[in-house]
Design a protein around this motif. Structure first.
Motif, PDB file in Angstrom:
ATOM      1  N   LEU A  57       0.817  -1.214   0.000  1.00 55.45           N
ATOM      2  CA  LEU A  57       0.000   0.000   0.000  1.00 55.45           C
ATOM      3  C   LEU A  57       0.852   1.265   0.000  1.00 55.45           C
ATOM      4  O   LEU A  57       0.393   2.328  -0.418  1.00 55.45           O
ATOM      5  N   GLU A  58       2.077   1.139   0.444  1.00 54.59           N
ATOM      6  CA  GLU A  58       2.984   2.301   0.457  1.00 54.59           C
ATOM      7  C   GLU A  58       3.414   2.699  -0.959  1.00 54.59           C
ATOM      8  O   GLU A  58       4.006   3.762  -1.164  1.00 54.59           O
ATOM      9  N   ASP A  59       3.119   1.851  -1.954  1.00 53.58           N
ATOM     10  CA  ASP A  59       3.462   2.172  -3.342  1.00 53.58           C
ATOM     11  C   ASP A  59       2.447   3.114  -3.991  1.00 53.58           C
ATOM     12  O   ASP A  59       2.664   3.589  -5.105  1.00 53.58           O
ATOM     13  N   TYR A  60       1.339   3.365  -3.320  1.00 52.47           N
ATOM     14  CA  TYR A  60       0.284   4.174  -3.937  1.00 52.47           C
ATOM     15  C   TYR A  60       0.737   5.574  -4.344  1.00 52.47           C
ATOM     16  O   TYR A  60       0.418   6.029  -5.453  1.00 52.47           O
ATOM     17  N   PRO A  61       1.440   6.319  -3.496  1.00 50.82           N
ATOM     18  CA  PRO A  61       1.834   7.663  -3.943  1.00 50.82           C
ATOM     19  C   PRO A  61       2.613   7.663  -5.253  1.00 50.82           C
ATOM     20  O   PRO A  61       2.337   8.471  -6.149  1.00 50.82           O
ATOM     21  N   SER A  62       3.557   6.761  -5.409  1.00 55.45           N
ATOM     22  CA  SER A  62       4.353   6.739  -6.635  1.00 55.45           C
ATOM     23  C   SER A  62       3.524   6.271  -7.827  1.00 55.45           C
ATOM     24  O   SER A  62       3.689   6.767  -8.948  1.00 55.45           O
ATOM     25  N   MET A  63       2.613   5.331  -7.607  1.00 55.33           N
ATOM     26  CA  MET A  63       1.794   4.831  -8.709  1.00 55.33           C
ATOM     27  C   MET A  63       0.762   5.864  -9.164  1.00 55.33           C
ATOM     28  O   MET A  63       0.522   6.028 -10.370  1.00 55.33           O
ATOM     29  N   VAL A  64       0.149   6.567  -8.220  1.00 53.68           N
ATOM     30  CA  VAL A  64      -0.788   7.631  -8.604  1.00 53.68           C
ATOM     31  C   VAL A  64      -0.037   8.756  -9.299  1.00 53.68           C
ATOM     32  O   VAL A  64      -0.515   9.331 -10.288  1.00 53.68           O
ATOM     33  N   ASP A  65       1.147   9.063  -8.807  1.00 52.03           N
ATOM     34  CA  ASP A  65       1.990  10.081  -9.450  1.00 52.03           C
ATOM     35  C   ASP A  65       2.238   9.720 -10.915  1.00 52.03           C
ATOM     36  O   ASP A  65       2.084  10.553 -11.819  1.00 52.03           O
ATOM     37  N   GLN A  66       2.592   8.472 -11.180  1.00 50.27           N
ATOM     38  CA  GLN A  66       2.853   8.036 -12.540  1.00 50.27           C
ATOM     39  C   GLN A  66       1.597   8.139 -13.399  1.00 50.27           C
ATOM     40  O   GLN A  66       1.628   8.601 -14.546  1.00 50.27           O
ATOM     41  N   TYR A  67       0.468   7.716 -12.840  1.00 52.93           N
ATOM     42  CA  TYR A  67      -0.801   7.763 -13.559  1.00 52.93           C
ATOM     43  C   TYR A  67      -1.198   9.206 -13.880  1.00 52.93           C
ATOM     44  O   TYR A  67      -1.624   9.505 -15.000  1.00 52.93           O
ATOM     45  N   PHE A  68      -1.049  10.096 -12.930  1.00 56.27           N
ATOM     46  CA  PHE A  68      -1.366  11.511 -13.167  1.00 56.27           C
ATOM     47  C   PHE A  68      -0.444  12.107 -14.232  1.00 56.27           C
ATOM     48  O   PHE A  68      -0.882  12.850 -15.120  1.00 56.27           O
ATOM     49  N   TYR A  69       0.813  11.746 -14.161  1.00 61.23           N
ATOM     50  CA  TYR A  69       1.794  12.266 -15.127  1.00 61.23           C
ATOM     51  C   TYR A  69       1.444  11.814 -16.540  1.00 61.23           C
ATOM     52  O   TYR A  69       1.503  12.597 -17.490  1.00 61.23           O
ATOM     53  N   GLU A  70       1.036  10.548 -16.677  1.00 64.36           N
ATOM     54  CA  GLU A  70       0.658  10.022 -17.990  1.00 64.36           C
ATOM     55  C   GLU A  70      -0.520  10.792 -18.589  1.00 64.36           C
ATOM     56  O   GLU A  70      -0.690  10.847 -19.812  1.00 64.36           O
ATOM     57  N   ASN A  71      -1.346  11.369 -17.726  1.00 62.48           N
ATOM     58  CA  ASN A  71      -2.546  12.075 -18.179  1.00 62.48           C
ATOM     59  C   ASN A  71      -2.406  13.595 -18.130  1.00 62.48           C
ATOM     60  O   ASN A  71      -3.385  14.322 -18.166  1.00 62.48           O
ATOM     61  N   GLY A  72      -1.161  14.056 -18.040  1.00 61.75           N
ATOM     62  CA  GLY A  72      -0.893  15.496 -18.157  1.00 61.75           C
ATOM     63  C   GLY A  72      -1.131  16.290 -16.902  1.00 61.75           C
ATOM     64  O   GLY A  72      -1.309  17.512 -16.946  1.00 61.75           O
ATOM     65  N   TYR A  73      -1.088  15.619 -15.748  1.00 58.21           N
ATOM     66  CA  TYR A  73      -1.286  16.327 -14.469  1.00 58.21           C
ATOM     67  C   TYR A  73       0.014  16.407 -13.678  1.00 58.21           C
ATOM     68  O   TYR A  73       0.875  15.552 -13.793  1.00 58.21           O
TER      69      TYR A  73
END
Length: 487
Positions: A471-487
């Motif tokens: 569960l500690e991987d969530y910040p990095s994974m959401v960061d990657q997902y947001f980056y892929e979508n221009g955020y």
């Protein structure tokens, strides 16, 4: 689109097609889908009911590109006017008596299940149970029309002898039964058969996907500052359960929330503060609740409370202060929900919107229900109590359900078994709290949080074992997902 039984009936009424025209159209569309799964040499047995699902079978039969073993009316001859009309037009050579069921089952390669449809409710008649058992026992592929026979349209409720299909063909719209597939496992594959009719009626189901998610998430402006989205306050944790509050914070940080305040008992303050250096902490004890928490309660935009507070001696005092003093949305999790057992009357005094996030066991306990009752009818129960108490409910399960006081609902399709671990709900509480600050439309924010929580888990197990999702991987994974979508 997900519609209930009543909404589907209204769509049919508004289609400007007669019942026979609707049945013929459904038969045409179903045959095209089913024929894609048939070989010309396949021998097909149709099992029909007395109503319009049986009528669909009768109308579809001549359109199938296969050898027809026959059609058997499992529950007696047709009784609906449409089914009777079609029955009288069909070549009698196709009809097989129920006494020939065993012979036909062994002769066929594929079974088409059109016994019951969206109108089914309750339990099978005793006389039909051995027949359904016999159908299942031959282990032939079963294609179910719309709803597997002996299962209910708007719930997970089904008779123990309900037919299990290889493919279920949803007619025109998905129903709650289809979206709750993890709870009943009655079909292996699902196909939507569009009838190409208009859907101009108010629909109570909500939807969420990547497009909708980012449509409702505002990009950070170039002149933003740390309080541009306000402040959130997370109150939780207790001796032995500091991790729950830590995961609240991790959930909020996953969304990149810029200003997180934390109310924490003195006993675990050093543990949590040493891990999360960018949160603002308000350590308190029983004697310092008001001076330490009240200013933050009054200034917060959203507050989350309850995760890991089992051993917090001040928990009832905190709950009462939040209900009496807060004017922002309150997210109650875990122990906060248990404190409301026998005390839901307190919610009448709330000045703000209330969101509760129980899992099945907590929900059943809160409302004095059997867990099996809730598991069979999760949508009906969440909608019932959301309306009665004027609250928002996030019922956590394999398919998390969101219900609003006004009758809107969302059945989540993301997530997997890797989330079945301690702390997963605490993480979600932090994500919900943050997204409610970003997006003030409560139903939309709740859908965003629940959907994202599951979606990130789906991404994580693409490269990780479902036994070891961290569960500690969530910040990095959401960061990657947001980056892929221009955020």
């Amino acid at each position: 689109m997900i519609v209930t039984r009543d909404e589907m009936h209204q769509i049919e009424i508004n289609s400007n097609l007669t019942s026979i025209q609707l049945i013929q159209r459904a038969a045409d569309k179903l045959a095209k889908h089913i024929n894609q799964h048939l070989n010309p040499s396949d021998k097909v047995l149709l099992l029909a009911g007395k109503g319009n699902n049986g009528a669909d079978c009768i109308a579809m039969l001549p359109k199938l590109n296969a050898n027809i073993v026959g059609i058997i009316f499992v529950d007696g001859k047709p009784t609906s006017l449409q089914a009777i009309e079609l029955y009288n037009q069909l070549d009698t050579n196709y009809f097989q008596p129920i006494s020939q069921l065993e012979t036909c089952l062994h002769e066929c390669d594929i079974i088409i299940d059109g016994i019951y449809g969206i109108g089914y409710h309750g339990s099978l008649k005793d006389v039909l149970k051995p027949i359904f058992k016999q159908i299942q026992s031959v282990h032939k592929p079963i294609f179910s029309i719309d709803i597997n026979s002996a299962a209910e349209c708007d719930s997970c409720q089904h008779d123990p002898y309900a037919l299990q299909s290889t493919i279920t063909f949803a007619i025109d719209c998905y129903k709650p039964f289809h979206m709750l597939y993890k709870n009943h496992s009655l079909f292996q594959q699902l196909e939507l058969v569009s009838l190409d009719i208009p859907h101009h009626i108010p629909i109570k189901s909500l939807d969420m996907n990547t497009t909708v998610f980012f449509k409702h998430l505002e990009k950070r402006k170039v002149n933003s500052h740390k309080t541009s989205y306000g402040k959130i306050l997370l109150i939780g944790g207790s001796y032995g359960m500091a991790g729950a509050l830590s995961l609240n914070i991790t959930g909020a940080k996953s969304l990149g929330f810029p200003y997180i305040e934390v109310g924490v008992n003195d006993s675990i303050y050093p543990i949590v503060a040493s891990k999360h250096t960018n949160a603002v902490f308000h350590p308190f004890s029983k004697d310092t609740i008001n001076p330490q928490l009240l200013p933050s309660i009054k200034n917060a935009n959203v507050i989350g409370f309850g995760s890991g507070t089992t051993n917090m001696h001040e928990k009832e005092d905190v709950l009462d202060i939040l209900i009496q003093e807060s004017q922002c949305p309150l997210v109650f999790d875990a122990e906060a929900i248990r404190l409301l057992k026998y005390n839901t009357w307190k919610l009448r005094f709330a000045k703000s919107k209330i969101i509760i996030t129980p899992h099945i066991g907590e929900f059943a306990d809160l409302f004095h229900l059997e867990i099996k009752e809730v598991k069979n009818n999760p949508l009906a129960y969440t909608l019932k109590y959301a309306k009665e108490l004027n609250i928002y409910i996030v019922l956590k399960d394999a398919h998390t359900i969101i219900a609003t006081p006004s009758g809107y609902f969302y059945i989540n399709q993301t997530g997997n078994q890797a989330l079945a671990q301690a702390g997963s709900g605490d993480l979600l509480t932090g994500m919900i709290t943050a997204l409610l600050a970003y997006q003030t439309d409560i139903p939309i924010a709740l859908c965003m949080a629940v959907w994202l929580h599951g979606y990130i888990a789906d991404r994580l197990i693409q490269n990780h074992s479902s036994f070891h999702l961290n569960l500690e991987d969530y910040p990095s994974m959401v960061d990657q997902y947001f980056y892929e979508n221009g955020y």
